[in-house]
Scaffold this motif. Sequence first.
Motif, PDB file in Angstrom:
ATOM      1  N   LEU A   4       0.778  -1.128   0.038  1.00 50.96           N
ATOM      2  CA  LEU A   4       0.084   0.014  -0.034  1.00 50.96           C
ATOM      3  C   LEU A   4       0.807   1.231  -0.110  1.00 50.96           C
ATOM      4  CD1 LEU A   4      -2.872   1.377  -0.008  1.00 50.96           C
ATOM      5  CD2 LEU A   4      -2.610   1.224   2.582  1.00 50.96           C
ATOM      6  N   ALA A  37      -9.148   2.893  -9.766  1.00 52.34           N
ATOM      7  CA  ALA A  37     -10.247   2.685  -9.127  1.00 52.34           C
ATOM      8  C   ALA A  37     -11.266   3.782  -9.127  1.00 52.34           C
ATOM      9  CB  ALA A  37      -9.826   2.255  -7.614  1.00 52.34           C
ATOM     10  N   ILE A  97      -3.427  -0.992  -8.464  1.00 49.83           N
ATOM     11  CA  ILE A  97      -4.746  -0.256  -8.498  1.00 49.83           C
ATOM     12  C   ILE A  97      -4.285   1.233  -7.847  1.00 49.83           C
ATOM     13  CG2 ILE A  97      -7.223  -0.346  -7.278  1.00 49.83           C
ATOM     14  CD1 ILE A  97      -6.620  -3.358  -7.088  1.00 49.83           C
ATOM     15  N   VAL A 115      -6.894   3.579  -4.894  1.00 53.96           N
ATOM     16  CA  VAL A 115      -7.778   2.519  -4.397  1.00 53.96           C
ATOM     17  C   VAL A 115      -8.969   2.902  -3.382  1.00 53.96           C
ATOM     18  CG1 VAL A 115      -6.460   1.952  -2.444  1.00 53.96           C
ATOM     19  CG2 VAL A 115      -7.549   0.006  -3.541  1.00 53.96           C
ATOM     20  N   PHE A 156      -0.026  -7.453  -5.690  1.00 56.83           N
ATOM     21  CA  PHE A 156      -1.034  -6.209  -5.590  1.00 56.83           C
ATOM     22  C   PHE A 156      -0.211  -5.324  -5.104  1.00 56.83           C
ATOM     23  CE2 PHE A 156      -4.213  -9.767  -5.716  1.00 56.83           C
ATOM     24  CZ  PHE A 156      -5.065  -9.105  -6.359  1.00 56.83           C
ATOM     25  N   LEU A 191      -1.302  -1.419  -4.161  1.00 58.39           N
ATOM     26  CA  LEU A 191      -2.456  -0.486  -4.007  1.00 58.39           C
ATOM     27  C   LEU A 191      -1.935   0.980  -3.559  1.00 58.39           C
ATOM     28  CD1 LEU A 191      -4.735  -2.282  -1.528  1.00 58.39           C
ATOM     29  CD2 LEU A 191      -4.204  -2.783  -4.122  1.00 58.39           C
ATOM     30  N   THR A 194      -2.807   5.502  -2.887  1.00 59.27           N
ATOM     31  CA  THR A 194      -4.049   6.146  -2.532  1.00 59.27           C
ATOM     32  C   THR A 194      -3.394   7.399  -2.099  1.00 59.27           C
ATOM     33  OG1 THR A 194      -6.039   6.276  -1.059  1.00 59.27           O
ATOM     34  CG2 THR A 194      -3.979   5.491  -0.334  1.00 59.27           C
ATOM     35  N   THR A 226      -1.465  -5.575   3.981  1.00 63.31           N
ATOM     36  CA  THR A 226      -0.482  -5.155   2.864  1.00 63.31           C
ATOM     37  C   THR A 226       0.780  -4.642   3.618  1.00 63.31           C
ATOM     38  OG1 THR A 226      -1.133  -2.978   3.164  1.00 63.31           O
ATOM     39  CG2 THR A 226      -2.271  -4.202   1.241  1.00 63.31           C
TER      40      THR A 226
END
Length: 574
Positions: free
Chosen positions: A42, A95, A125, A128, A152, A154, A156, A170
Motif C-alpha cells: 500500500l 479505481a 490499483i 484505491v 498487488f 495499491l 492512494t 499489506t
Amino acid sequence: MAYQALYRVWRPQTFSDVIGQDVITQTLRNAVASQMTSHAYLFSGPRGTGKTSCAKILAKAVNCLNPHDGEPCNECEICKAANENRLNDVIEIDAASNNGVEEIRDIRDKVKYAPTEAKFKVYIIDEVHMLSQGAFNALLKTLEEPPANVMFILATTEPQKIPATIISRTQSFNFRRISRQDILKRMEFILNDKNIKYDEEALNIIAASAEGGMRDALSILDQALSYGDDELTLKNAQEVTGALSNEQIVSYMTAIAENNPAEALTNLYQILASGRSALRFTEMIIRVCRNLILYNSDSDLSSKMDKSVMTDELLAISDKFDNSRLFYIVDQVSATQKNLKNSNQTDIYMEILTVKISEPKIVQQSTAPAATNETSDNQVGSAELDKLRDEVSHLQNEVKDLSTGTVVKKTEPKKTRRRANTNARLNKTAIYKVLGSATKKDLMAAKEIWPDLMSMLSITQRAMMKVAEPVAASSEGVVVAFDYEMWFEQAQDDSEFLKELENNVSRLMKKDSQIVLVPKADWPKIRKEYIDNNIDLNNQGNVESKQEPKKKTDPTVDEAVKLFGDDIVDIKND
C-alpha cells in the motif's frame, strides 16, 4: 513523435531516479534483491510524490531478467515491454472509474491464471480508496491468500478511507512531500540536460508553488517554458504561478511598516488588479514575516532565511518591525486565510486585513494586552472593591422595593463587554426619528447616490464603507448598517468622518441629511422594537408614523432600566 509533458518524459525508471523517498526506495530495492517481496503493498501520500512511479518500477524489478542490486535493468525484453506499457502481466487499474464489485470480481477470477510472459502478475490499483464497500469485500479474500505468482500494489492519496482489514493485509509505505531543495535539484538537472537558460529565483517560486509535489513542479515548469518560449525568467514564473513580484511585496510591506493604511490599500488594489491570488498573497506575507523574525533574532536562525524572498529592500525595513508585531501580523493573516477559503468576497477580507495590520492604534492594543491588564489590576485597591460591593448591595435593595404591576426579572448579563459598548454607541433616538417618516422612495434615492458617495471618500474610508449600506431613509436622514461590528464602532467613534459623510450625502441628495449608523446584526431587533411600540407598517414595508414613538412603561420599570440598562432587564407583563 507528439510532444510529451516533462513529468512523463522524466518519470523515474529505476529506484535511484525517485526523488525524496530514499527510505522507501532502499527498502523496496533490498526486498527485490533478497527475493523477499510481499504479495501486497500500500503506497499512500500526497499527489505527485512518486507512488505510481515506484509501483511501476517495483513491477519491473520483480520481473526483470537481469536485475542488479534490486534495480531493473531496463534493457531486457520484460523491462522494455513494461516501459512501453505492453507487458500484459502488469495490469494498471484506475479505481476511480472501476470501483464496482463486478470489476473486482473479474480480477479475482483472473488471478488464478499464471502470468503469460513474466514471473509475476502485478495488479496496480490507483486511487484505491475510491472502491465501494462491496468491492473492498470482494478484494479482501484475494489479498489474504493470493496465488504465489501474483502481487498487488495499491496506491492512494487518502489512506484513512481504506478499511483496516485491507491495510492489515499489506505492507504500508507512507510517501512524504518532497523538499523544496530536492525539487530544485531535479528541475536544474532537467533544464541543464535540455540546455535551457533559467533564473534561479524563478525555480524557487515554482518549487514553492508545487507544495511538495514533483509532478506539479514539472507541470508548472512546462507551462512557464511554453509561456517564455523555452526560456525560464522570473517574470514568466511569477505570471504562471500567480506569485507576487518583489516590487509588489516590498511596496506593501513598507506601507504596513510605516502605519500607512491608505498606501497599503492602494498597493493591495494594484496587486489584486494584476490577477494575483489573494491566498497566494497571504502566504507570501507569512513567509516574509517568518524571515523577518529570523533576521531580527540576532542568532544562527538568520542563516535559515529564504533568500529568494528576503531581498535587500525588505531587509532595509526590517528594523521597523519588532517580533511582537510580526507575530500579530501572522496571527491576523492566518485567521484571514480561513475566511478566504470559505468566501467569495476575498477583496473585502483582504481590505479588512490590510487596515488591521497597518493601523498603529490597533497594533499597539494587540501587542501589549498583558501589560495593560497588569497595570489595571494593580490600580484596583481594596477601597475601590469595597465601594463596588456597596453599590451592588444598594442596587439589589432598590430592585426589591420595586412596586408590583409588572414583573421585573433581573438576568445575568450574558453579553460581552464589546456588545455593551456597541449598545452605548447606538443612537436609537436618531434611528427612530428616521423611521418615523421613512419611505421606500427615500431609501431608493439613498441607494442610487451610494456609488457616487463612495467615489468621494478616501481609500481608507472607502474600504470601511464597502461593508455598509443604507437600510432605511427619510427626508431627514439615512440609517446605514455595517456588516461588521468592528467597522461600525470605528466609524461611530470618528466624528470627523461622520461629519464628512453627512456633508457628502447632503450635497448628493440636495437636502440636509443626518447619517445614523447601526450594526447589521442589531438592525432587525431595533426595527422590531420600533414596530412593537404601536408603530404600523404599510403594505409596501414603509414606516409611517403620525407621532413620535412613546414606550408605555411603569415608572418603576423605567427606574430599573435606568439602573441596569435595557440589555439586562427583561420585562414581562402579569
